[in-house]
Design an enzyme around this catalytic site. Structure first.
Site, PDB file in Angstrom:
ATOM      1  N   ASN A 187       0.829  -1.191   0.000  1.00  0.00           N
ATOM      2  CA  ASN A 187       0.000   0.000   0.000  1.00  0.00           C
ATOM      3  C   ASN A 187       0.878   1.261   0.000  1.00  0.00           C
ATOM      4  OD1 ASN A 187      -2.322   1.578   0.057  1.00  0.00           O
ATOM      5  ND2 ASN A 187      -3.326   0.256   1.546  1.00  0.00           N
ATOM      6  N   HIS A 212      22.974   0.628  10.959  1.00  0.00           N
ATOM      7  CA  HIS A 212      24.280   1.282  10.905  1.00  0.00           C
ATOM      8  C   HIS A 212      25.199   0.645  11.944  1.00  0.00           C
ATOM      9  CE1 HIS A 212      23.326   4.695   8.270  1.00  0.00           C
ATOM     10  NE2 HIS A 212      22.110   4.586   8.772  1.00  0.00           N
ATOM     11  N   SER A 271      -0.522  -1.407   8.773  1.00  0.00           N
ATOM     12  CA  SER A 271       0.031  -0.081   8.487  1.00  0.00           C
ATOM     13  C   SER A 271       1.056   0.360   9.528  1.00  0.00           C
ATOM     14  CB  SER A 271      -1.086   0.959   8.440  1.00  0.00           C
ATOM     15  OG  SER A 271      -1.942   0.698   7.356  1.00  0.00           O
ATOM     16  N   ALA A 315      -1.168  -3.057  13.198  1.00  0.00           N
ATOM     17  CA  ALA A 315      -0.636  -1.750  12.829  1.00  0.00           C
ATOM     18  C   ALA A 315       0.290  -1.200  13.905  1.00  0.00           C
ATOM     19  CB  ALA A 315      -1.783  -0.776  12.592  1.00  0.00           C
ATOM     20  N   LYS A 328      12.035  -9.431  16.400  1.00  0.00           N
ATOM     21  CA  LYS A 328      12.252 -10.849  16.697  1.00  0.00           C
ATOM     22  C   LYS A 328      11.427 -11.674  15.722  1.00  0.00           C
ATOM     23  CE  LYS A 328      12.878 -10.212  21.653  1.00  0.00           C
ATOM     24  NZ  LYS A 328      12.370 -10.572  22.985  1.00  0.00           N
TER      25      LYS A 328
END
Length: 135
Positions: free
Chosen positions: A30, A60, A90, A108, A114
């Protein structure tokens, strides 16, 4: 890319040289979702992704050398595997090293750091706190 891969508006797919992105059949992303692949991401058939879902198979690198620093161009990577028939809600973020089994539903706003076994529903455990403005 499998058959019938559908991506809505404002999505971003970044696959760096040497990385591998495999997307199964009938996969849907979406609006405003992104895939950021420096290692390996595999998405199974019939999986759907809500708005704003983010996939990162890397972090990083950071450490003390001799002071604390975060490297802007060097990364730790680990593959992401998302099974078949998954629904990722979402604004979910899926981080490196995660394996989501087949037939999972991720609610959402979850941050998935994990692995999740097949046939599992994950819900965001955030509690709403209500306070009155009245004295």
């Amino acid at each position: 890319m499998g058959n019938f891969f559908f991506v809505r508006d404002y999505c971003s797919i970044s696959v760096l040289p040497g990385a591998s992105l495999t997307i199964g059949n009938n996969v849907f992303f979406n609006n405003y979702s992104s895939i950021n692949c420096l290692d390996n991401i595999l998405i199974g058939d019939n999986s759907i992704f809500g708005e704003g879902v983010k996939l990162y198979d890397h972090n990083h690198k950071y450490g003390f050398n001799p002071e604390f620093s975060i490297d802007k161009t060097d990364f730790k990577t680990s593959p992401i595997v998302i099974g078949k028939n998954c629904w990722i809600g979402s604004n979910t973020v899926i981080l490196k090293g995660v394996n989501i089994g087949d037939n999972c539903v991720i609610g959402a706003g979850c941050v998935i750091h994990k692995s999740i076994p097949p046939n599992t529903i994950i819900k965001n455990g955030q509690n709403l706190i209500f306070e009155s403005l009245q004295k």
